[in-house]
Design an enzyme around this catalytic site. Sequence first.
Site, short mmCIF file in Angstrom:
data_model
loop_
_atom_site.label_atom_id
_atom_site.label_comp_id
_atom_site.label_asym_id
_atom_site.label_seq_id
_atom_site.Cartn_x
_atom_site.Cartn_y
_atom_site.Cartn_z
CB ALA A 107 -10.03 -1.60 5.10
CE LYS A 108 -1.98 -2.28 3.84
NZ LYS A 108 -1.74 -0.93 3.57
#
Length: 418
Positions: A107-108
């Site tokens: 994720a980011k």
Amino acid sequence: MPEPGAYNPREVAVQQLRQAGARIEMDDDILQKLSHPKRIMQVSIPTKMDNGSLNVFTGYRVQHNMDRGPAKGGIRYHPDVSMDEVIALAMWMTWKCAVVNIPYGGAKGGVICNPKEMSQDELERMTRRFTSELIGFIGPNVDIPAPDVYTNPQVMAWILDTYSMNQGYLTPAVVTGKPVEIGGSLGRNEATGRGCAIVTREALKTMDIDISGARVAVQGFGNAGSVAAKVLQGMGAIVIAVSDSRGGIYSEQGIAVEAAVQHKAETGTVVDFERCDQITNEELLALDCDVLVPAALENTITEDNADAVKAKVIAEAANGPTTPDAQAILDGKGVFVVPDILANAGGVTVSYFEWVQGGQMYFWSEDEVNERLESIMVNSYYEVRAEAKRGNLNMRDAAFNVAVGRVAKAVELRGIYP
Ligand code: NAD
């Protein structure tokens, strides 16, 4: 947004996946699935500024894949944050967790803002509102944020508190990279730089270069870069140059890294540090040295400057610092590049340790953390090295083969729901 003509990191990330898929003969359905992020969120973050006005910031969180575990990735505060950048960084997180074989997906997140121009109170209000907007989509078993560029343990503490207040109890495992006093792990703050130094040491062995006296240049003297410099210096290397967004410094005899960190803490930059010559970031990249550590942002080593690189080893502390064209030029010159998904995986590895400790409320000593980090980084380096030798590949392609292969296997075993 990328400059006109510059690489779009999302396109680079998808291209890298396609190429790895072709090399490992991945099933086309799995390739299609992995080319698309699982979930993309864009939120508006209305924030009261200190002068009473309202500023509506834009924030993103992208969860690329969760087939091997909850999504994991940093949050970046920077004026140039874009959706495409966040998607690319989320994909790279998936491969990074897989290359070191920890049970996470990628994720980011990011907020378009300039934290250098914001007060602590403004940052706190913006962070808490951003967390509230994402509250149903993060959590210890879902998605676990961490620091990235211009976010730090304090920002993680605000996220933890906002999430915990909504739960009704302290939930330390919702973020990593938080202060030790509220469930952070010893060694986490240093983990990215330490992990980078460990694989650099192994890369120097591969290249038959003695680390003692090896000349190192570090571009980007933040968390990742300054710790990599410090640990490499502790291993016997000589740090001849470091830089930050305002410029760089050079000393043939070697820079006193701890003192330079102190100077940056006091003045905001490494520029004008004692007994050093001033150099530009461009000059740093072209220095005659054994190791170059890009530790700032994406697209740093490009087709325009790759030919000028004289380093024998590049250890990518930053995410995406080398463009594909630049990689081809470096390959042609025989430069040994330890790719980002391996070279900076120490951070997420100790984040994983932090999450395990927080879940059990049972905390380890710093030596224990560092020993386990050492073991994972060294094993992962040699797994990638073996794949490179087997397929006659550079280390980046080999790392992608290992990582994408692991994720593809998980998708295959789980099948496509329903
Ligand atoms: P940071 O905010 O602590 O430091 C960033 C540094 O880069 C600062 O010193 C800044 O002045 C410098 N910088 C910014 N623009 C620059 C430019 N154009 N030229 C030269 N220097 C410049 O951030 P960080 O956490 O050290 O992250 C740096 C890189 O490492 C990013 O690519 C990030 O994604 C990656 N990374 C960080 C971690 C982590 O745990 N912190 C983990 C994995 C990867």
